[in-house]
Write an enzyme that holds these catalytic residues in place. Structure first.
Site, PDB file in Angstrom:
ATOM      1  N   CYS A  31      29.845 -19.153  76.466  1.00 31.74           N
ATOM      2  CA  CYS A  31      28.720 -18.231  76.302  1.00 31.74           C
ATOM      3  C   CYS A  31      27.000 -18.169  77.360  1.00 31.74           C
ATOM      4  O   CYS A  31      26.672 -19.264  77.132  1.00 31.74           O
ATOM      5  CB  CYS A  31      28.093 -18.407  75.086  1.00 31.74           C
ATOM      6  SG  CYS A  31      27.117 -17.273  74.001  1.00 31.74           S
ATOM      7  N   CYS A  34      24.313 -17.423  74.812  1.00 32.45           N
ATOM      8  CA  CYS A  34      24.538 -19.528  74.075  1.00 32.45           C
ATOM      9  C   CYS A  34      23.548 -20.616  74.699  1.00 32.45           C
ATOM     10  O   CYS A  34      22.176 -21.898  74.503  1.00 32.45           O
ATOM     11  CB  CYS A  34      25.599 -20.482  73.801  1.00 32.45           C
ATOM     12  SG  CYS A  34      26.416 -18.720  72.279  1.00 32.45           S
TER      13      CYS A  34
END
Length: 107
Positions: A31, A34
């Protein structure tokens, strides 16, 4: 990344039974957003060590907790206090926006 990791095995002790506010960053290796929000959370943690604890939970390695807390998109951050979710933040945000979201806990 300086935030400590939590897992299904340690979640109860690390988060639910913790003193004070605990922000759990639900994330995954793949991600991109993230990875963008991680250093911001580290900075907030280092500037407020006595007010909030930041922990990371890898959703790929702990799918049971991701399901339990209804994580449908990441990054997702949940602030726990007294074993309960007090705040949910979805998506990567700049530091000032995260600090606004967390104002009740950082105040």
């Amino acid at each position: 990344m300086t935030a400590k990791a939590t897992t299904s095995a340690t979640f109860e002790q690390d988060v639910l039974n913790a003193e004070g506010a605990v922000l759990v960053d639900f994330w995954a290796e793949w991600c991109g957003p993230c990875r963008m929000v991680a250093p911001v959370l580290d900075q907030i943690q280092s500037e407020n060590p006595d007010k909030i604890t930041v922990l990371k939970l890898n959703v790929d390695e702990n799918p049971d907790l991701a399901m339990k807390y209804q994580i449908t998109s990441i990054p997702a951050m949940k602030v726990f206090q007294g074993g309960e979710v007090k705040k949910t933040i979805i998506g990567a945000k700049p530091k000032f926006a995260l600090e606004q979201d967390l104002a009740a806990f950082l105040g």
